[in-house]
Design a protein around this motif. Structure first.
Motif, PDB file in Angstrom:
ATOM      1  N   GLU A  64       2.623   8.713   0.814  1.00  0.00           N
ATOM      2  CA  GLU A  64       2.504   7.524  -0.036  1.00  0.00           C
ATOM      3  C   GLU A  64       1.717   6.420   0.677  1.00  0.00           C
ATOM      4  OE1 GLU A  64       6.577   7.635  -2.707  1.00  0.00           O
ATOM      5  OE2 GLU A  64       6.727   6.989  -0.603  1.00  0.00           O
ATOM      6  N   ILE A  65       2.024   6.231   1.936  1.00  0.00           N
ATOM      7  CA  ILE A  65       1.320   5.206   2.717  1.00  0.00           C
ATOM      8  C   ILE A  65      -0.152   5.562   2.856  1.00  0.00           C
ATOM      9  CG2 ILE A  65       1.140   4.095   4.992  1.00  0.00           C
ATOM     10  CD1 ILE A  65       4.234   4.548   5.218  1.00  0.00           C
ATOM     11  N   ALA A  66      -0.425   6.836   3.153  1.00  0.00           N
ATOM     12  CA  ALA A  66      -1.808   7.294   3.302  1.00  0.00           C
ATOM     13  C   ALA A  66      -2.603   7.029   2.026  1.00  0.00           C
ATOM     14  CB  ALA A  66      -1.837   8.776   3.657  1.00  0.00           C
ATOM     15  N   ALA A  67      -2.007   7.358   0.877  1.00  0.00           N
ATOM     16  CA  ALA A  67      -2.692   7.150  -0.399  1.00  0.00           C
ATOM     17  C   ALA A  67      -2.949   5.667  -0.639  1.00  0.00           C
ATOM     18  CB  ALA A  67      -1.865   7.740  -1.538  1.00  0.00           C
ATOM     19  N   GLN A  68      -1.975   4.846  -0.320  1.00  0.00           N
ATOM     20  CA  GLN A  68      -2.109   3.407  -0.544  1.00  0.00           C
ATOM     21  C   GLN A  68      -3.172   2.795   0.373  1.00  0.00           C
ATOM     22  OE1 GLN A  68       1.650   1.420  -0.707  1.00  0.00           O
ATOM     23  NE2 GLN A  68       0.733  -0.608  -0.857  1.00  0.00           N
ATOM     24  N   LEU A  69      -3.247   3.277   1.621  1.00  0.00           N
ATOM     25  CA  LEU A  69      -4.203   2.706   2.583  1.00  0.00           C
ATOM     26  C   LEU A  69      -5.553   3.419   2.579  1.00  0.00           C
ATOM     27  CD1 LEU A  69      -1.856   2.048   5.654  1.00  0.00           C
ATOM     28  CD2 LEU A  69      -2.533   0.464   3.842  1.00  0.00           C
ATOM     29  N   GLY A  70      -5.638   4.544   1.893  1.00  0.00           N
ATOM     30  CA  GLY A  70      -6.886   5.287   1.839  1.00  0.00           C
ATOM     31  C   GLY A  70      -7.232   5.988   3.145  1.00  0.00           C
ATOM     32  N   ILE A  71      -6.188   6.459   3.843  1.00  0.00           N
ATOM     33  CA  ILE A  71      -6.384   7.207   5.093  1.00  0.00           C
ATOM     34  C   ILE A  71      -5.598   8.507   5.002  1.00  0.00           C
ATOM     35  CG2 ILE A  71      -6.853   5.157   6.509  1.00  0.00           C
ATOM     36  CD1 ILE A  71      -3.961   5.171   7.430  1.00  0.00           C
ATOM     37  N   SER A  72      -5.785   9.401   5.966  1.00  0.00           N
ATOM     38  CA  SER A  72      -5.088  10.681   5.915  1.00  0.00           C
ATOM     39  C   SER A  72      -3.626  10.532   6.347  1.00  0.00           C
ATOM     40  CB  SER A  72      -5.778  11.707   6.818  1.00  0.00           C
ATOM     41  OG  SER A  72      -5.578  11.374   8.177  1.00  0.00           O
ATOM     42  N   ARG A  73      -2.791  11.452   5.869  1.00  0.00           N
ATOM     43  CA  ARG A  73      -1.384  11.460   6.252  1.00  0.00           C
ATOM     44  C   ARG A  73      -1.235  11.649   7.755  1.00  0.00           C
ATOM     45  NH1 ARG A  73       2.011  13.908   8.700  1.00  0.00           N
ATOM     46  NH2 ARG A  73       0.693  15.725   8.751  1.00  0.00           N
ATOM     47  N   SER A  74      -2.093  12.509   8.341  1.00  0.00           N
ATOM     48  CA  SER A  74      -1.989  12.743   9.782  1.00  0.00           C
ATOM     49  C   SER A  74      -2.345  11.488  10.582  1.00  0.00           C
ATOM     50  CB  SER A  74      -2.851  13.931  10.214  1.00  0.00           C
ATOM     51  OG  SER A  74      -4.211  13.667   9.989  1.00  0.00           O
ATOM     52  N   TYR A  75      -3.270  10.673  10.050  1.00  0.00           N
ATOM     53  CA  TYR A  75      -3.610   9.418  10.722  1.00  0.00           C
ATOM     54  C   TYR A  75      -2.436   8.442  10.641  1.00  0.00           C
ATOM     55  CZ  TYR A  75      -6.489   5.525  12.374  1.00  0.00           C
ATOM     56  OH  TYR A  75      -7.008   4.464  13.089  1.00  0.00           O
ATOM     57  N   VAL A  76      -1.763   8.408   9.490  1.00  0.00           N
ATOM     58  CA  VAL A  76      -0.554   7.586   9.345  1.00  0.00           C
ATOM     59  C   VAL A  76       0.474   8.033  10.376  1.00  0.00           C
ATOM     60  CG1 VAL A  76       1.412   7.019   7.848  1.00  0.00           C
ATOM     61  CG2 VAL A  76      -0.908   7.034   6.904  1.00  0.00           C
ATOM     62  N   SER A  77       0.648   9.336  10.521  1.00  0.00           N
ATOM     63  CA  SER A  77       1.606   9.884  11.478  1.00  0.00           C
ATOM     64  C   SER A  77       1.279   9.452  12.905  1.00  0.00           C
ATOM     65  CB  SER A  77       1.629  11.412  11.379  1.00  0.00           C
ATOM     66  OG  SER A  77       2.518  11.942  12.316  1.00  0.00           O
TER      67      SER A  77
END
Length: 96
Positions: A64-77
């Protein structure tokens, strides 16, 4: 005096937590918010606040955060992991 008297501690306790435990928890939460403000910057702070629902009480998944920020889930991780490590180190330094 009746056998069913209620003491002040009975009134102030919350599901088995002592007043001191409740106060200590509130102090720790305040300290956590202060450290989030002091040691995290930009996306680190935003991701931690969103991930654990610290801004609105609604925790979000990494996806959800990745989609909101326009970055990959792995980058969020990776950002989350780095931010948690910073917080851990900062809280352990200030507690010594």
């Amino acid at each position: 005096m009746e056998g069913n008297e209620i003491s002040l501690m009975d009134v102030l306790s919350c599901e088995g937590d002592s007043v001191m435990e409740i106060v200590e928890n509130k102090i720790q939460v305040k300290k956590l918010y202060e450290e989030i403000e002091n040691c995290l910057k930009g996306r680190e702070k935003l991701i931690i606040l969103m991930r654990y629902g610290l801004h609105d009480g609604n925790p979000k998944t990494q996806r959800e955060i990745a989609a909101q920020l326009g970055i990959s889930r792995s980058y969020v991780s990776r950002i989350e992991k780095r931010a948690l490590k910073k917080l851990f180190n900062q809280l352990n330094v200030t507690n010594k």
